[in-house]
Scaffold this active site. Structure first.
Site, PDB file in Angstrom:
ATOM      1  N   GLU A 277      36.706   5.786  34.298  1.00 36.80           N
ATOM      2  CA  GLU A 277      37.154   4.389  34.456  1.00 36.80           C
ATOM      3  C   GLU A 277      36.119   3.415  33.897  1.00 36.80           C
ATOM      4  O   GLU A 277      36.482   2.396  33.302  1.00 36.80           O
ATOM      5  CB  GLU A 277      37.475   4.081  35.920  1.00 36.80           C
ATOM      6  CG  GLU A 277      38.568   4.953  36.551  1.00 36.80           C
ATOM      7  CD  GLU A 277      39.890   5.004  35.778  1.00 36.80           C
ATOM      8  OE1 GLU A 277      40.211   4.035  35.048  1.00 36.80           O
ATOM      9  OE2 GLU A 277      40.609   6.024  35.887  1.00 36.80           O
ATOM     10  N   GLU A 308      42.328   5.373  25.899  1.00 40.27           N
ATOM     11  CA  GLU A 308      42.039   6.669  26.515  1.00 40.27           C
ATOM     12  C   GLU A 308      40.937   7.407  25.733  1.00 40.27           C
ATOM     13  O   GLU A 308      40.171   8.177  26.308  1.00 40.27           O
ATOM     14  CB  GLU A 308      43.338   7.485  26.560  1.00 40.27           C
ATOM     15  CG  GLU A 308      43.352   8.633  27.539  1.00 40.27           C
ATOM     16  CD  GLU A 308      43.232   8.236  29.014  1.00 40.27           C
ATOM     17  OE1 GLU A 308      43.385   7.039  29.366  1.00 40.27           O
ATOM     18  OE2 GLU A 308      42.944   9.124  29.831  1.00 40.27           O
TER      19      GLU A 308
HETATM   20 CO    CO Z   1      42.411   6.782  31.557  1.00 42.64          CO
END
Ligand code: CO
Length: 519
Positions: A277, A308
């Site tokens: 995160e 991502e």
């Molecule tokens: Co993620």
């Protein structure tokens, strides 16, 4: 800046503020909101979103875009100023028009009744999914899922009339991608993963039992605190809170918050979710498209998959590497033990720890999968959702199809639907076309990683000496700062010199796991 553009920026910034207000309501709901407040909270969120949607389809935006030469056929406006009045637009301004045009066309193509119906059905469907998963009762959820598939097909038909419906849904998350482009990438990836998995399975399994030793939440919190510090996550512009399912959310230009969860008998869960995160947060905090475009639509990530790629680069390529732990393992061991108490890592050497956090074994649950089998979980979902949206697979036949594919790809048979086709929230929330972003993120991460090595040949030595600032510096200047000036395909070419090439990921996995498993 031309006056039409100045006005567009003004409207766009107000939309940005509404988005951040909605995000704040959502963050509060997941962290501190009292349970009984949920009814009015959902009305608050719905109101903000309605106001934002109405604003985003205002004809004034369409008129301003047209005045600047932006049409559906020519989304960036007239590059040489020939077809519009006033000064020609520069490259950044044209990139800005392109993202605004894309959003505007998308929003205006969707009838308001469909937007409302999707919002309504999503909340009903998610509530039904939570219950169905808990009760392992797919038939109870199936009618909602059927409704959701129908609505997504309608949405796709509005967005791309006459086109392939699944392509239209993919494009929402990864602009420019299509079912056939992704299928081609995944076909190669699947072969690589399956053969690597076979090599690993032929070797003795690594021991990771010590990772299950207890580690109290306060020690895990100290570890998270330390890790976010060494990653240069600025606590003056963010914070870390505890939730059931970790996420990152942007509440403002200088307010990007992360969350984690502490599982007492599996402390590496919070360790890696915090790194993951924080990787997302560093991207958001690093976006800097220039003063005139601050807090506009250009002040945003390129795509879900590129986002991502950043979280997974920090989590896997850095956070699961031996070089990173050479510098940091002693401190981790100390923090895991707290003030002189026993540590789950007592008597565990660096090498054993690195092997344990890289253990590969097929499993049923995507979110718990290792770096090798993860891609297979995504390929399974990609194939099934494209069949659902194209009508080749009926919702009622999903459990059987899911189980057959799990056996084919992972060699396992789910004992129930809760650990099978009911495990993920995405389809109940209408997020068809989202899953491929996760696997593409891994591929982008490995390709960016190779480019970083090319630009910074001593990259690995820097990591080993604890210098993460130069890693972040490279990511910022190459990827973060530009915001969404580029489409994903353009960015990857700009940074690495070629289009997306899955061989970088395959080479990274091969090199790493041949060392871990010794083949
Ligand atoms: Co993620």
């Amino acid at each position: 800046m031309r006056k039409e553009l100045t006005r567009l920026v003004e409207i766009d910034r107000e939309l940005g503020l509404l988005g951040h207000i909605a995000a704040l309501l959502g963050w509060d709901q997941e962290t501190y909101m009292p349970a009984k407040a949920v009814a009015e909270r959902s009305e608050q969120v719905a109101l903000i979103e309605t106001v934002a949607h109405e604003k985003s389809v205002s004809p004034e935006i369409g008129d301003l875009l047209a005045a600047l030469g932006s049409t559906t056929a020519s989304p960036t406006g007239a590059p040489d100023g020939e077809t519009s009045e006033g000064a020609p637009l520069d490259a950044r301004e044209r990139a800005y028009l392109r993202v605004l045009r894309r959003d505007y066309d998308m929003n205006t193509k969707l009838p308001t009744d469909l937007v409302a119906e999707l919002a309504r059905e999503t909340s009903l469907s998610q509530a039904s999914w939570i219950e169905a998963r808990a009760e392992n009762d797919f038939p109870a959820f199936a009618p909602h899922m059927e409704r959701m598939v129908e609505l997504k097909k309608r949405q796709a038909a509005c967005l791309a009339p006459g086109g392939m419906p699944y392509d239209a849904l993919l494009d929402l998350f990864e602009p420019g991608s299509t079912e056939s482009s992704i299928a081609e990438i995944f076909a190669g990836l699947r072969g690589e993963l399956v053969s690597l998995l076979a090599k690993i399975a032929a070797e003795p399994q690594v021991d990771d039992s010590f990772l299950r030793r207890p580690c109290p939440a306060d020690r895990q919190a100290a570890i998270s605190e330390w890790l976010t510090g060494i990653m240069s996550y600025d606590r003056g512009r963010g914070r870390l809170d505890v939730v059931a399912h970790p996420f990152t959310t942007t509440l403002g230009e200088d307010d990007v918050r992360i969350t984690t969860r502490y599982i007492e008998d599996f402390f590496v869960s919070s360790l890696f979710s915090t790194i993951h995160e924080a990787g997302h947060a560093l991207y958001e905090l690093g976006i800097a498209p220039g003063r005139e475009f601050a807090r506009t639509r250009l002040h945003a990530a390129v795509s879900m998959a590129v986002h991502e790629s950043q979280s997974r680069m920090w989590e896997n390529l850095i956070g699961r590497s031996e070089r990173f732990w050479k510098h940091n393992y002693a401190r981790l061991s100390e923090l895991a033990g707290g003030g002189g108490a026993s540590s789950p890592l007592d008597g565990v050497g660096l090498e054993a720890f690195v092997r344990a956090i890289n253990k590969v074994a097929p499993s049923l649950i995507r979110t718990e999968a290792d770096e090798v089998t993860y891609g297979l979980h995504i390929i399974l979902r990609f194939e099934l959702e494209s069949e659902l949206i194209s009508g080749r697979l009926a919702v009622k036949d999903l459990p059987e199809a899911w189980n057959a594919k799990t056996e084919e790809l992972l060699g396992l048979v789910p004992p129930d639907d809760a650990r099978g086709c009911l495990q993920d929230v995405h389809w109940s929330a209408g997020l068809f076309g989202y899953f491929p972003s996760y696997a593409l993120g891994n591929l982008y991460a490995a390709q960016f990683w190779s480019a970083m090595k090319r630009d910074m040949p001593d990259r690995d030595d820097r990591i080993e000496s604890g210098d993460l600032a130069s890693i972040l510096g490279w990511l910022r200047s190459k990827i973060h700062e530009e915001g969404s000036i580029y489409l994903p395909g353009e960015l990857v070419r700009q940074v690495t010199g070629t289009s997306l090439d899955p061989r970088h990921f395959a080479a990274y996995l091969d090199e790493k796991y041949s060392r871990i498993y010794g083949f």
